[in-house]
Design a protein around this motif. Sequence first.
Motif, PDB file in Angstrom:
ATOM      1  N   LYS A   1       0.825  -1.351   0.051  1.00 43.48           N
ATOM      2  CA  LYS A   1      -0.102  -0.014   0.116  1.00 43.48           C
ATOM      3  C   LYS A   1       0.809   1.282  -0.191  1.00 43.48           C
ATOM      4  O   LYS A   1       0.728   2.239  -0.815  1.00 43.48           O
ATOM      5  N   LEU A   2       1.879   1.371   0.654  1.00 43.12           N
ATOM      6  CA  LEU A   2       2.822   2.480   0.737  1.00 43.12           C
ATOM      7  C   LEU A   2       3.578   2.675  -0.415  1.00 43.12           C
ATOM      8  O   LEU A   2       3.759   3.781  -0.980  1.00 43.12           O
ATOM      9  N   GLN A   3       3.866   1.338  -1.019  1.00 41.45           N
ATOM     10  CA  GLN A   3       4.730   1.305  -2.470  1.00 41.45           C
ATOM     11  C   GLN A   3       3.530   2.236  -3.738  1.00 41.45           C
ATOM     12  O   GLN A   3       4.076   3.051  -4.348  1.00 41.45           O
TER      13      GLN A   3
ATOM     14  N   ASP B   1       9.205   4.904  -1.459  1.00 37.93           N
ATOM     15  CA  ASP B   1       9.986   3.747  -1.567  1.00 37.93           C
ATOM     16  C   ASP B   1      10.248   3.134  -0.416  1.00 37.93           C
ATOM     17  O   ASP B   1      10.948   3.602   0.504  1.00 37.93           O
ATOM     18  N   VAL B   2       9.932   1.783  -0.447  1.00 34.55           N
ATOM     19  CA  VAL B   2      10.255   1.199   0.777  1.00 34.55           C
ATOM     20  C   VAL B   2      11.014  -0.018   0.635  1.00 34.55           C
ATOM     21  O   VAL B   2      11.361  -0.999   1.278  1.00 34.55           O
TER      22      VAL B   2
ATOM     23  N   LEU C   1       5.979   5.107   6.355  1.00 30.54           N
ATOM     24  CA  LEU C   1       4.701   5.111   7.421  1.00 30.54           C
ATOM     25  C   LEU C   1       4.275   6.142   8.155  1.00 30.54           C
ATOM     26  O   LEU C   1       3.330   6.715   8.133  1.00 30.54           O
ATOM     27  N   GLN C   2       5.729   6.837   8.417  1.00 30.18           N
ATOM     28  CA  GLN C   2       5.376   8.187   9.364  1.00 30.18           C
ATOM     29  C   GLN C   2       4.724   9.024   8.534  1.00 30.18           C
ATOM     30  O   GLN C   2       3.945   9.841   9.012  1.00 30.18           O
ATOM     31  N   LYS C   3       5.075   9.343   7.195  1.00 32.67           N
ATOM     32  CA  LYS C   3       4.584  10.368   6.324  1.00 32.67           C
ATOM     33  C   LYS C   3       3.075   9.870   6.202  1.00 32.67           C
ATOM     34  O   LYS C   3       2.132  10.958   6.228  1.00 32.67           O
ATOM     35  N   GLU C   4       2.755   8.789   5.723  1.00 27.39           N
ATOM     36  CA  GLU C   4       1.363   8.348   5.971  1.00 27.39           C
ATOM     37  C   GLU C   4       0.538   8.641   7.046  1.00 27.39           C
ATOM     38  O   GLU C   4      -0.684   8.966   7.157  1.00 27.39           O
ATOM     39  N   GLN C   5       1.117   8.420   7.998  1.00 21.68           N
ATOM     40  CA  GLN C   5       0.434   8.650   9.690  1.00 21.68           C
ATOM     41  C   GLN C   5       0.290   9.977   9.770  1.00 21.68           C
ATOM     42  O   GLN C   5      -0.887  10.500  10.006  1.00 21.68           O
TER      43      GLN C   5
ATOM     44  N   TRP D   1       5.411   3.088  13.680  1.00 26.12           N
ATOM     45  CA  TRP D   1       5.109   1.764  13.926  1.00 26.12           C
ATOM     46  C   TRP D   1       3.935   1.107  13.548  1.00 26.12           C
ATOM     47  O   TRP D   1       2.700   2.050  13.583  1.00 26.12           O
ATOM     48  N   ALA D   2       4.110  -0.039  12.769  1.00 22.57           N
ATOM     49  CA  ALA D   2       3.208  -0.345  11.776  1.00 22.57           C
ATOM     50  C   ALA D   2       2.005  -1.408  12.774  1.00 22.57           C
ATOM     51  O   ALA D   2       2.601  -2.433  13.441  1.00 22.57           O
ATOM     52  N   THR D   3       0.773  -0.910  12.738  1.00 23.00           N
ATOM     53  CA  THR D   3      -0.178  -1.673  13.562  1.00 23.00           C
ATOM     54  C   THR D   3      -1.464  -1.777  12.629  1.00 23.00           C
ATOM     55  O   THR D   3      -1.485  -1.259  11.693  1.00 23.00           O
ATOM     56  N   PRO D   4      -2.175  -2.797  12.981  1.00 20.13           N
ATOM     57  CA  PRO D   4      -3.684  -2.992  12.347  1.00 20.13           C
ATOM     58  C   PRO D   4      -4.441  -1.655  12.124  1.00 20.13           C
ATOM     59  O   PRO D   4      -5.015  -1.474  11.109  1.00 20.13           O
ATOM     60  N   THR D   5      -4.259  -0.671  13.094  1.00 20.13           N
ATOM     61  CA  THR D   5      -4.897   0.509  13.004  1.00 20.13           C
ATOM     62  C   THR D   5      -4.554   1.234  11.592  1.00 20.13           C
ATOM     63  O   THR D   5      -5.396   1.741  11.041  1.00 20.13           O
ATOM     64  N   VAL D   6      -3.200   1.460  11.629  1.00 19.26           N
ATOM     65  CA  VAL D   6      -2.738   2.299  10.448  1.00 19.26           C
ATOM     66  C   VAL D   6      -2.925   1.535   9.221  1.00 19.26           C
ATOM     67  O   VAL D   6      -3.164   1.905   8.075  1.00 19.26           O
ATOM     68  N   LEU D   7      -2.739  -0.113   9.245  1.00 18.67           N
ATOM     69  CA  LEU D   7      -3.062  -0.909   7.973  1.00 18.67           C
ATOM     70  C   LEU D   7      -4.553  -0.503   7.371  1.00 18.67           C
ATOM     71  O   LEU D   7      -4.760  -0.307   6.472  1.00 18.67           O
ATOM     72  N   ASN D   8      -5.137  -0.563   8.502  1.00 20.36           N
ATOM     73  CA  ASN D   8      -6.814  -0.463   8.175  1.00 20.36           C
ATOM     74  C   ASN D   8      -7.271   1.033   7.662  1.00 20.36           C
ATOM     75  O   ASN D   8      -7.924   1.048   6.897  1.00 20.36           O
ATOM     76  N   ALA D   9      -6.515   1.933   7.960  1.00 21.13           N
ATOM     77  CA  ALA D   9      -6.473   3.450   7.783  1.00 21.13           C
ATOM     78  C   ALA D   9      -6.244   3.582   6.522  1.00 21.13           C
ATOM     79  O   ALA D   9      -6.668   4.556   5.600  1.00 21.13           O
ATOM     80  N   LEU D  10      -5.090   2.723   5.931  1.00 20.52           N
ATOM     81  CA  LEU D  10      -4.658   2.763   4.513  1.00 20.52           C
ATOM     82  C   LEU D  10      -5.506   2.252   3.556  1.00 20.52           C
ATOM     83  O   LEU D  10      -5.402   2.577   2.272  1.00 20.52           O
TER      84      LEU D  10
END
Length: 402
Positions: free
Chosen positions: A356-358, A363-364, A379-383, A393-402
Amino acid sequence: MTRSTLRSVLSIGFLTLLTSTALAQQAATPAAPCGGDLATFLQGVKAEAIAKGIPAEAVDRALAGAEISEKVLSRDRAQGVFKQSFTEFSQRTVSKARLDIGAKKMKEYAAVFARAEKEFGVPAPVITAFWAMETDFGAVQGDFNTRNALVTLAHDCRRPEMFRPQLIAAIEMVQHGDLDPATTTGAWAGEIGQVQMLPKDIIAQGVDGDGDGHVNLKQSAPDAILTAAKFLKSLGFVAGQPWIQEVDLPENLPWEKTGLQDGMTAGDWFALGVKPRDGNTAFPQLASSLVIPQGRHGVAFLTYPNFNVYLEWNQSFIYTTSAAYFATRLAGAPPYDTHHPEPGLSDEDMKALQTKLQARGHDVGKIDGILGSGTRAALQKEQLRLGLPADGWATPTVLNAL
């Protein structure tokens, strides 16, 4: 960070899980001769060694019986990926048994460690932590024939420009009587001895600590201790300065400034409410990063310029942070407070997050399921964009938000 050496960090024992950035990157040097008939390849190596001033007799002795090791090639191509969390890895490696042995070693070799600190400015706990994590104080040094490992990796066309110079250096060690081509063993990527160093580094930084006229990192603890100290100084370790310090955090911080980035001093962090657990605020002027390996609800450390030396030794963030923490424990610090970090992601979910970040243009690097520096920064930029605390920190919360 640019490494000052070509040192491989894919070592033995506990380090077989690590991914070596240094080995994965192509060096910015002209391609070295590689591949083809082994005898012809070795003739080229011989000619180069002689041109560098090594006697032909020593070269012949070093290369006699050299062969390609399929075991080395297999290990090289099957490099494991490092996916443990900081708490998982650090609690396994910084064990009570290792701390106890480390304390005994520092006492047993007190005079040697005193010399190391006097001459090179590196304190005993720092050296001892590396000694422990690399080879369990010399107990597990690797069983790969060093000469054959370097011949194999220099002949292989993946990274010959990195390993051919190490092979030439190994031949020079044979000339000096510091390496037996038939019997010297070590890690699969050519590291030798109790602190796992490559031949070029041994030649450049080797110290004869026991006065026998040789640098023997396999059998001699004084040689290993003093050579490690000189090597760490060459990487930039500054005497009298800290390397890492556990801290407690306030509820609100500019989380986007956390991580291994420039721009803040320790005093800046103290002014924001970051509090060292040991109460030591004596270095406010030093550049400092706030690292939170498992997010804002987990353990937190301030790192200082000396921490960069750890990254020069080994570019794995989890390894270096664990090694630095290990050294503080040997120096008398208490165990860290784990706090209550949010659960991380599974391997499958981490890859989904990277994908998703890519897709959003970040660039991951490789989609490998590892929360490395590139993934953390993206991830920090997307947060930030999502209005979430940008702690990387990669969590289910941020994955779902993306």
